[in-house]
Every structure is written in C-alpha cells, then in structure tokens.
Motif scaffolding. Sequence first.
Motif, mmCIF file in Angstrom:
data_model
loop_
_atom_site.group_PDB
_atom_site.id
_atom_site.type_symbol
_atom_site.label_atom_id
_atom_site.label_comp_id
_atom_site.label_asym_id
_atom_site.label_seq_id
_atom_site.Cartn_x
_atom_site.Cartn_y
_atom_site.Cartn_z
ATOM 1 N N THR A 186 5.735 -2.259 -1.228
ATOM 2 C CA THR A 186 5.486 -3.514 -1.934
ATOM 3 C C THR A 186 4.006 -3.602 -2.321
ATOM 4 O OG1 THR A 186 7.236 -4.606 -0.683
ATOM 5 C CG2 THR A 186 5.616 -6.019 -1.764
ATOM 6 N N LEU A 187 3.744 -3.788 -3.605
ATOM 7 C CA LEU A 187 2.367 -3.771 -4.105
ATOM 8 C C LEU A 187 1.700 -5.137 -3.950
ATOM 9 C CD1 LEU A 187 2.890 -1.708 -7.385
ATOM 10 C CD2 LEU A 187 1.855 -0.921 -5.267
ATOM 11 N N ILE A 188 0.443 -5.098 -3.493
ATOM 12 C CA ILE A 188 -0.359 -6.310 -3.331
ATOM 13 C C ILE A 188 -1.564 -6.206 -4.265
ATOM 14 C CG2 ILE A 188 -1.721 -7.714 -1.752
ATOM 15 C CD1 ILE A 188 1.255 -7.694 -1.096
ATOM 16 N N GLY A 189 -1.819 -7.260 -5.032
ATOM 17 C CA GLY A 189 -2.954 -7.249 -5.950
ATOM 18 C C GLY A 189 -2.957 -8.502 -6.808
ATOM 19 N N VAL A 199 -2.653 -2.264 -4.505
ATOM 20 C CA VAL A 199 -2.308 -1.575 -5.749
ATOM 21 C C VAL A 199 -3.388 -0.584 -6.186
ATOM 22 C CG1 VAL A 199 -3.255 -3.399 -7.217
ATOM 23 C CG2 VAL A 199 -1.442 -1.937 -8.099
ATOM 24 N N VAL A 200 -4.643 -0.866 -5.893
ATOM 25 C CA VAL A 200 -5.739 0.044 -6.263
ATOM 26 C C VAL A 200 -5.606 1.381 -5.539
ATOM 27 C CG1 VAL A 200 -8.249 0.369 -6.143
ATOM 28 C CG2 VAL A 200 -7.306 -1.825 -6.884
ATOM 29 N N ALA A 242 -5.240 5.053 -7.231
ATOM 30 C CA ALA A 242 -6.110 6.165 -6.828
ATOM 31 C C ALA A 242 -5.280 7.380 -6.425
ATOM 32 C CB ALA A 242 -7.007 5.730 -5.676
ATOM 33 N N ALA A 243 -4.133 7.158 -5.799
ATOM 34 C CA ALA A 243 -3.258 8.265 -5.404
ATOM 35 C C ALA A 243 -2.733 8.998 -6.632
ATOM 36 C CB ALA A 243 -2.100 7.730 -4.560
ATOM 37 N N ILE A 244 -2.368 8.239 -7.663
ATOM 38 C CA ILE A 244 -1.882 8.854 -8.895
ATOM 39 C C ILE A 244 -2.979 9.697 -9.534
ATOM 40 C CG2 ILE A 244 -1.084 8.366 -11.244
ATOM 41 C CD1 ILE A 244 0.344 5.888 -10.103
ATOM 42 N N LYS A 294 -5.978 -7.582 4.749
ATOM 43 C CA LYS A 294 -6.732 -8.802 5.060
ATOM 44 C C LYS A 294 -8.152 -8.657 4.542
ATOM 45 C CE LYS A 294 -7.531 -12.067 8.840
ATOM 46 N NZ LYS A 294 -6.684 -13.138 8.323
ATOM 47 N N GLY A 295 -8.588 -9.589 3.712
ATOM 48 C CA GLY A 295 -9.919 -9.511 3.130
ATOM 49 C C GLY A 295 -9.859 -9.382 1.622
ATOM 50 N N TYR A 296 -10.607 -8.423 1.094
ATOM 51 C CA TYR A 296 -10.748 -8.323 -0.364
ATOM 52 C C TYR A 296 -9.419 -8.160 -1.107
ATOM 53 C CZ TYR A 296 -12.179 -6.733 -4.962
ATOM 54 O OH TYR A 296 -12.316 -6.605 -6.307
ATOM 55 N N PRO A 297 -8.475 -7.302 -0.654
ATOM 56 C CA PRO A 297 -7.236 -7.133 -1.422
ATOM 57 C C PRO A 297 -6.428 -8.410 -1.632
ATOM 58 C CG PRO A 297 -7.501 -5.325 0.117
ATOM 59 C CD PRO A 297 -8.565 -6.331 0.451
#
Length: 315
Positions: free
Chosen positions: A131-134, A168-169, A173-175, A281-284
């Motif tokens: 599940t993507l978070i962003g 999501v970032v 980056a993995a791609i 938790k934090g910036y994301p």
Amino acid sequence: MGSQVLVPFRGCEDSHRHLKLMGDLGQIVPMNYNPRDVNSIKTAVAKSNVVINLIGREYETRNYGFEEVNHQMAEQLAMISKEHGGIVRFIQVSALGASASSPSRLLRAKAAGEESVLKEFPEATIMRPATLIGTEDRILNRWAMYAKNWGFLPLFGGGSTKFQPVYVVDVAAAIVNSLKDDGTSMGKTYELGGPDIYTVHDLAEMMFETIREYPRYVNIPFPIAKAMASPREMLLNKVPFPLPTPSIFNLDHIKALTVDNLVSENALSFADLEIKPHKLKGYPTEFLVCYRKGGPSFGSTVSEKMGSADVAPRF
C-alpha cells in the motif's frame, strides 16, 4: 537521470500539468492515448527504450473492469514492447499480495497480468509495492477526509489486518535503481514493503495523531462491511448511469483486508536494490497536516501534551 519521460494519459489536460514542472523544458512529455487503441499505444512507446507500466485501477466502472485494466492491458503493452525491438527494459508495477488464490479480484487480475507479461516479455522486471503512502495516496487521504466529514473512521474486522505500507518515493527509487543496474534485476520479481508491519488500526492511530483529532472508530465485522459495499457491485452494469466512486466501502478492498498482506520471507526486496526504505512516521506522512482544522500548527500530539505536563507553568 536526464532522461526524457513520455507520460501517456487519458482524461483532461489539467490532470498532468504539475508533472511538466518536474523536469527541464521538453523533458516531461504528456501524450494523450487510448488504452484500447493499439496504434495509440504504439505511438506512445515508439521513441522509448524503457517502458514502465503503471496502468491500474482499484475499483471497477461500467467501462473498465479489473481483468481488462490489470491483466489484458498489461499483456498487450508487453506484446507491443516486444514487437518494438528497441525496448531494452520493461517494468511491470503490480501489487503486493498478487496471487491466483487471493480473495480479491484485483489481486487475482494483477497476478494474471504478471504471468502474461513474463510470457510475452521474459526479461521484464516485476515490482510488487505494498500500500503506497504519499501526498496523493488513496488510503490516508481518504481516511482523513472521511474522519473530518463524519467524525469517525470505520474499521473492518476490528482493524486487525497486518500490512506493510511503503513510502511512494522509495518505490520510485527502486524502479530507477533496477533500470540503472547491469541487468541483474531482469526477469525477477521484487516485493516492496515498508520497514515496519502495521495493523490497519495502528496506521489509523498515526493518521489521527498527525491530523490532531481525537480517534473515534466504528468496528464493522467483515460480513456486514461486505453487505454494505455490495449494492454498488450488483448495480454497476444494471443501471443506465455511472455510480459513485467507492472510497472506504470498496467491496474488493474489503475482501483483500480479510487476509494479512506482508512481504514473503525469501522474496527479493528493497535490500536487493540497495535501498533502505523510510519509516512512515514523520516526513512521509507530513502531508496530512493540511487536514488539521486550525492550520498546520493547530493542536498538539499526545506526546507533546505529556512533555508539557512536566514543565512548571509560567505567569
């Protein structure tokens, strides 16, 4: 990387305006296309040497079903890419939990899409993000909006389902890392989950803490939740008008929540692509501050309240 990115889209011209600002002049090129028109797809990939398939939909409409969007379109794109002759890398972005035995029709279609892509393009790399978070995610934003509008959040099955939401970032980056390697990722499948395992309730607690609202939940057992979400699915192709887009009460999503969705024990993951995923938790999850009713600086978290209790008051 300096690459030119061609972004096929369907819909209005306003949907991609913000993307054009993410590169130099002419580097991000939106292209209108029709996923059911073979010539349109061939035009979109004609000048490319890398294809990344991000086509997907987590709910069905009268025009597009799970099987067509997540399976048939992926198969067709892989076939066209193979015929192209100049496509050296194909990345199929699937979903964690994709399996022919999944209770979710979406995840079954994703699994079929993976199989078809590898059949048409054996060198393809399969990415299975959790599940993507962003900023524009489809889970925390929906929860926050629902909680703001209704004052509570429904938890299906008590919110005990375990999953590994991922920033999501990190997936992006993995791609990119898979494209920059020496070909070791070709023909392989990567499961991309976050560093921490959450229950749905745990993630909802984090959301409430970030938007600084008192957490209120309504526990809905899975059978009742399925019954509440079923009318849309039954009426979808029987009424002469489009039905509302499901947000919280999405029948297929509810079925997916009946089983835990975690990275497999021996699966290839972020570590194999030399990436250390961020903790959520934090910036994301900072984008949720926009849901605070008094502005970004409104209120205080539980930890801030406890910290201030130890400080002597000033007069």
